[in-house]
Each structure stands twice: as C-alpha cells, then as structure tokens.
Design an enzyme around this catalytic site. Structure first.
Site, short mmCIF file in Angstrom:
data_model
loop_
_atom_site.label_atom_id
_atom_site.label_comp_id
_atom_site.label_asym_id
_atom_site.label_seq_id
_atom_site.Cartn_x
_atom_site.Cartn_y
_atom_site.Cartn_z
N ASP A 265 0.71 5.09 1.65
CA ASP A 265 0.39 6.07 2.57
C ASP A 265 -0.73 7.20 2.25
O ASP A 265 -0.17 7.61 1.87
CB ASP A 265 1.13 6.17 3.68
CG ASP A 265 1.14 4.99 4.97
OD1 ASP A 265 1.43 3.91 4.38
OD2 ASP A 265 2.19 5.46 6.02
N HIS B 106 4.52 0.00 -0.05
CA HIS B 106 5.15 -0.63 0.93
C HIS B 106 4.63 -1.86 1.56
O HIS B 106 3.79 -1.90 1.91
CB HIS B 106 6.05 0.41 1.72
CG HIS B 106 5.18 1.83 2.72
ND1 HIS B 106 5.21 2.23 2.03
CD2 HIS B 106 4.69 0.50 3.87
CE1 HIS B 106 3.67 2.65 2.74
NE2 HIS B 106 3.22 1.74 3.77
N ARG C 254 6.00 -9.67 16.16
CA ARG C 254 6.89 -7.84 15.45
C ARG C 254 5.65 -7.37 15.84
O ARG C 254 4.33 -7.06 15.50
CB ARG C 254 7.33 -8.31 14.38
CG ARG C 254 7.39 -6.27 13.44
CD ARG C 254 8.39 -7.06 12.10
NE ARG C 254 8.14 -5.33 11.91
CZ ARG C 254 7.84 -5.11 10.43
NH1 ARG C 254 6.59 -5.17 10.50
NH2 ARG C 254 8.58 -3.54 10.57
N HIS D 227 1.14 -0.93 0.36
CA HIS D 227 0.39 -0.01 0.21
C HIS D 227 0.56 1.33 -0.35
O HIS D 227 1.81 1.54 0.93
CB HIS D 227 -0.78 -0.26 1.50
CG HIS D 227 0.07 -0.07 2.17
ND1 HIS D 227 0.52 -0.66 3.06
CD2 HIS D 227 0.16 1.27 3.36
CE1 HIS D 227 1.22 -0.29 4.14
NE2 HIS D 227 0.99 1.23 3.99
O1 LIG Z 1 4.65 -2.25 10.11
C1 LIG Z 1 5.38 -1.80 8.93
O2 LIG Z 1 6.60 -2.11 8.65
C2 LIG Z 1 4.96 -0.73 8.15
C3 LIG Z 1 3.17 -0.70 8.17
C4 LIG Z 1 2.56 0.58 7.86
O3 LIG Z 1 3.16 0.52 6.27
C5 LIG Z 1 1.25 0.70 7.96
O4 LIG Z 1 0.60 0.64 9.50
O5 LIG Z 1 0.87 2.07 7.45
FE LIG Z 2 2.27 2.33 5.59
#
Ligand SMILES: O=C(O)CCC(=O)C(=O)O
Ligand SMILES: [Fe+2]
Length: 349
Positions: free
Chosen positions: A229, A283, A293, A227
């Site tokens: 942001d 990403h 994690r 996605h």
């Molecule tokens: O947890 C991650 O490494 C990415 C999180 C992410 O991209 C988001 O929360 O928009």
């Molecule tokens: Fe993100």
C-alpha cells in the site's frame, strides 16, 4: 477446448447477476489462452499455510503504564517483524461495523450499469468504481474484484440523494480515521519520530476508503494482485470468508479472519519515514470458489506536499527525501510503463 468450455460455464453460473461485472465476457480470451487448471501458481496461491496475526488488545492503551507502554511496544514490534497485525477492543462498535457492511452489500448489489455511471447514479466522483484489470494479458495479472475508491472529501458530501447512506459510511470512516491516527502516533513515538507529524500533515480529508467485493470464482485467481500500500498505514475490516494473504519471512501465508478484529498494515510511506524500522509487506487477496467476500480498507495518507524524510538516530538514511505527490506520480508512471509498481526501491539513496 472442452476444459475451457466447462470453465466458462462454471464462471457464467457463478456470476449470473446483473450486478456482477462482465468478467467472463471481457476476459474470455485470457481463459482460452491460459490453462488455469494446470497452472502451478494457481494451485500454490490456494495452498498456503493459515496463520493468526499478532493480536493486540487496545484496552491496555487506556490504562496507565507499564501496561500502556507494553501495549505500545507490542504494536511497534508487530509493525517491525510482520508489517501486519490485528487489533481487538479497538473501540469501534459492532453496530457501526455492521451498518457499514450492510451498506457495502447494498451498494454492490446495484446494477453494473449504475455502478459504472457512479457520478450519475451513485453521487461519487467519476472513476471511483473499478473492476478487473484492464491491462491484464494473462490470468495471473487479473484481479477478480470490484471496488469503490472514495476520497474522504467525497464521503462528507454524499448527501441524501446518493445510494450510499452517508451516515453509515461517514460514521465508520470517522471512527476508523481516529484509530489510524492513534496507531500512527504510537508507531511514530516508538521509532523516535515526532508524533505530532500526523496532526500537521495527515488530515482525514487526505485519506480514502476502498470498498472491495470479490465475487466467487470457480478457479483460484487473485482477487487483488500482490501489492504494497502506498500510504502510512491501512485499517482493514474484512468478513469471515478469508482470502487475505501476505509475505512473512519470504513465504506467502494466509490470514485467519477474526470477526472481533480490525487488521492493520504498514504502508510504503511509514517504511520510508521510519527508515526501514517498520515493514510495508506484499499482500494480496485470493478468490473463494463459492462465496463472495467483502472488505473495506481505510488508507491513512498525508497531504500531497508532505515530505517524507527517512532518518532515525545514527543510522544513515535508506531513502532519499521525497514528497507524497512525487511518490504517487512515480508509481503511476511505473505502472504505465512497466505494468507494475516498483515503489520504494526507486527512492533508495
Ligand atoms: O481485501 C483484502 O483482504 C485486501 C485489500 C487490500 O489489500 C487493499 O484494498 O489494498
Ligand atoms: Fe492493500
């Protein structure tokens, strides 16, 4: 058949806690219809090269020029070439970060039933807790994670009755908010925009935090689907497990974790507002076979009525004018109609 049975056994073993969402039960038909172990894409997501992101030492910002200017230029260059970078000596103490992480671990350890009744048990707005991907029709579309999306306005009024310790969350959010504001102002200045724009349009109350937890998963899956942001910029605090990936020069690469750093990425609004000078890149997060994690993302967003005007110097506008509200509505509509976000291409001139 035997393969599917073994897979389900492994998954049940890795998720035995009453705090874990019922991934195995809810998505068992997806596991049955897909042959995940034979799927090329699953192997591919795990086999990408690991890179260190451009690292920017923010100590230089408190010095006089030319060091300060060089640091600002480095930030702008990383936002232009990568859309992603890490900052060290960012001014947020280890103590604040550790308290936030302890809090996050504690909250996710709550029984699943409590997390689902977030308004009753957690004292945050209904709808804050999300897990999996309710619309997934194959494993490829499943996000193997749980998250709390908490608007900053909720954080200020959590109170003592909430399971969230308001002070750890509040302190983290306040400090990250001011870092986000500082970086956004530098990026505005370096792309020739008005750096007071954010003071006028982006109050901390229009931003939000997302606490993410990725349970271990015996087969490689997306923890969070690819996605971009939908904000100006995001500040990410992640643990040492690793799993964040992004697209660099058309190729997926894995980000090397760094305990000293916070990770910054440009969102769609900054890409539009800077007229494509800064990049909002795709990403995702991938799962780890044995370790859970944690990450926390702070999304730096403007108020809903803020108008994003894409222009810079003589270059013609790449995108038409739109309000943040319009952008959010379009994203939601596309997700509903097509199952995915289209994002900025919808707003091209
Ligand atoms: O947890 C991650 O490494 C990415 C999180 C992410 O991209 C988001 O929360 O928009
Ligand atoms: Fe993100």
């Amino acid at each position: 058949m035997v393969e599917t049975h073994n897979l389900m056994t492994n998954i049940n073993q890795s998720l035995g806690m009453d705090s874990d969402p019922p991934f195995h039960e809810t998505y068992k038909t997806l596991f049955a219809v897909t042959k995940p172990l034979n799927n090329d894409w699953l192997a591919a997501v795990m086999a990408v090269e690991e890179l260190e992101l451009p690292s920017i030492d923010l100590t230089w910002l408190s010095l006089e020029s030319p060091e300060k200017e060089r640091c600002k230029n480095d930030i702008a260059r990383a936002a232009n070439e990568w859309g992603f970078f890490q900052v060290v000596n960012h001014g947020i103490s280890r103590d604040v970060l550790e308290k936030m992480r302890d809090e996050q671990v504690k909250v996710f350890k709550q029984p699943f039933q409590h997390k689902c009744r977030e308004d009753k048990f957690m004292n945050v707005s209904a709808g804050s807790y999300r897990w999996g991907t309710p619309t997934a029709t194959c494993l490829r579309q499943l996000s193997w994670s749980e998250a709390f999306h908490i608007p900053m306005t909720d954080i200020s009024c959590l109170g003592d009755t909430s399971i969230f310790s308001s002070s750890s969350l509040h302190q983290f959010a306040t400090e990250v908010a001011s870092l986000a504001q500082k970086l956004a102002e530098i990026l505005a200045e370096k792309s020739g925009k008005k750096s007071t724009f954010f003071q006028e349009n982006s109050l901390p109350s229009t931003c939000y935090l997302r606490l993410n937890r990725y349970p271990p998963c015996p087969i490689p899956l997306f923890g969070l689907m690819p996605h971009t942001d939908s904000d100006f910029l995001t500040v990410l605090y992640q643990d040492q497990v690793g799993g964040l990936q992004l697209v660099k020069d058309g190729k997926w690469v894995a980000v090397k974790p760094n305990p000293e750093a916070l990770f910054i990425n440009i969102g769609d609004l900054f890409q539009a507002w800077s007229n494509d000078c800064y990049k909002s890149v795709q990403h995702c997060a991938v799962t780890n076979p044995t370790k859970e994690r944690f990450s926390v993302a702070y999304f730096f967003c403007p108020s809903y009525d803020t108008v994003i005007e894409s222009c810079s110097g003589d270059k013609p506008s790449v995108y038409r004018r739109f309000s943040f509200k319009e952008y959010r509505q379009q994203v939601q509509e596309d997700v509903q109609n097509y199952g995915y976000k289209i994002g900025l291409p919808r707003f091209l001139v």
